[in-house]
Design an enzyme around this catalytic site. Structure first.
Site, short mmCIF file in Angstrom:
data_model
loop_
_atom_site.label_atom_id
_atom_site.label_comp_id
_atom_site.label_asym_id
_atom_site.label_seq_id
_atom_site.Cartn_x
_atom_site.Cartn_y
_atom_site.Cartn_z
N HIS A 242 0.82 -1.29 0.17
CA HIS A 242 -0.05 0.00 0.10
C HIS A 242 0.81 1.32 0.11
CE1 HIS A 242 -3.34 -2.66 1.42
NE2 HIS A 242 -2.46 -3.07 2.13
O1 RIB Z 1 -5.39 -0.36 4.62
C1 RIB Z 1 -4.12 -0.10 4.44
C2 RIB Z 1 -3.16 0.82 5.21
O2 RIB Z 1 -3.42 0.82 6.51
C3 RIB Z 1 -1.72 0.93 5.13
O3 RIB Z 1 -1.22 2.23 5.14
C4 RIB Z 1 -1.24 0.08 6.25
O4 RIB Z 1 -0.03 0.50 6.71
C5 RIB Z 1 -2.39 0.52 7.30
O5 RIB Z 1 -1.85 1.75 7.83
#
Ligand code: RIB
Ligand code: CA
Length: 312
Positions: A242
């Site tokens: 992500h």
């Molecule tokens: O939903 C994914 C996000 O939530 C990413 O930033 C992960 O690190 C958590 O913070």
């Protein structure tokens, strides 16, 4: 052109990879500071983890600040089920030796935006938006000073990952997200719609391991740990990286594509609180306030990530 950035983060294995990518790319990004926020794990762990990652990158001089330890209104929700108890489970990690800055992260954000020339600092939130929104509320004068906000959060076609309708970063502090999305600052959103296309498949993980470097080994061990949850839940070929999408966008924006649309944050829905209601088909008549990304060149993304991490 090097962009001055503040990374606001809740490490988290994927945050860690994003921080490594940024620190490995000084010709593209000048990291003015890293501000930790409560999210994946509580604040004492996210600030510790941020320092561990800076030392792993060989950049112990990086300024790391602790910020808000709880959302603006909501009760803190964490994600140990995904990231493990420490937030960086996978490899064994020694405690950091580099110092934590005394200044509160929110004060650092405000001071930096008031000091740097207007429109020259980009904020890169990788976790709940509590620090950013608190800074905006405490010092509204900083809002026109922000060049751009490039954040990981939200979802539309991909729907939620912490509830059926909400993505974790937005869900943890929807009030903060509402302040940020209504601020008028140019926003680029990396939602699950994109990040779920940036999967750490086995060849990519092997590529990190084959680097023969400590950072490469750590990234491989973090993704091995991190992916077990997503593979089981989604049956996917790997874990979605992500947060590195945010930094990759700053370095190579052409890797991503999306639409400039209206995005509202649901605050009251019984089943939809924390949902990013993206008007992808432009049916609402509401003003566009965010560049909502929908696609990524995954091979190009991993090519960039591998090339840069190998520098460390
Ligand atoms: O939903 C994914 C996000 O939530 C990413 O930033 C992960 O690190 C958590 O913070
Ligand atoms: Ca994160």
């Amino acid at each position: 052109m090097t962009r001055k950035i503040i990374i606001d983060t809740d490490p988290g294995q994927d945050d860690a990879v994003a921080i490594l990518l940024a620190l490995a790319s000084p010709e593209d990004v000048d990291v003015l500071g890293i501000t930790a926020v409560a999210g994946n794990v509580p604040l004492p762990l996210t600030e510790r983890n941020a320092r561990i990652v800076c030392e792993l990158a060989g950049r112990p001089e990086t300024k790391v600040f602790a910020g808000c330890d709880a959302p603006m209104k909501a009760k803190l929700v964490t994600a140990e089920h995904v990231h493990g108890k420490t937030g960086l489970d996978g490899p064994q990690l020694a405690d950091p030796t580099m110092p934590l800055q005394d200044q509160h992260a929110v004060d650092f954000i405000i001071e930096t935006l008031r000091t740097e020339p207007e429109g020259t600092v980009t904020l890169c939130p990788l976790g709940p938006l509590t620090n950013i929104a608190t800074a905006m509320e405490r010092a509204p004068d900083i809002i026109p000073c922000i060049q751009e906000i490039v954040l990981m959060g939200g979802a539309y076609f991909e729907v939620g990952n912490i509830t059926p309708s909400a993505e974790f970063n937005i869900y943890v502090d929807p009030e903060a997200a509402d302040i940020v999305f209504k601020s008028g600052v140019p926003i680029v959103v990396m939602p699950l719609d994109v990040t779920h296309k940036a999967l750490t498949t086995a060849p990519h993980v092997q590529g990190f391991r084959d680097m023969g470097t400590e950072p490469g080994r750590m990234v491989a061990e973090w993704t091995d740990f991190f992916e077990r949850f997503d593979k089981e839940k989604y049956g996917s070929a790997g874990a979605p990286l992500h947060d590195p999408c945010v930094i990759a966008y700053l370095i190579k924006p052409a890797l991503f594509s999306g639409r400039h649309v209206n995005v509202e944050i649901e605050l009251d829905g019984t089943f939809t609180r924390g949902m990013t209601v993206a008007d992808w088909w432009r049916v609402s008549g509401r003003e566009a306030n965010a560049m909502f990304m929908g696609d990524v060149d995954a091979d190009g993304f991993f090519g960039l990530l591998t090339e840069r991490i190998a520098r460390l």
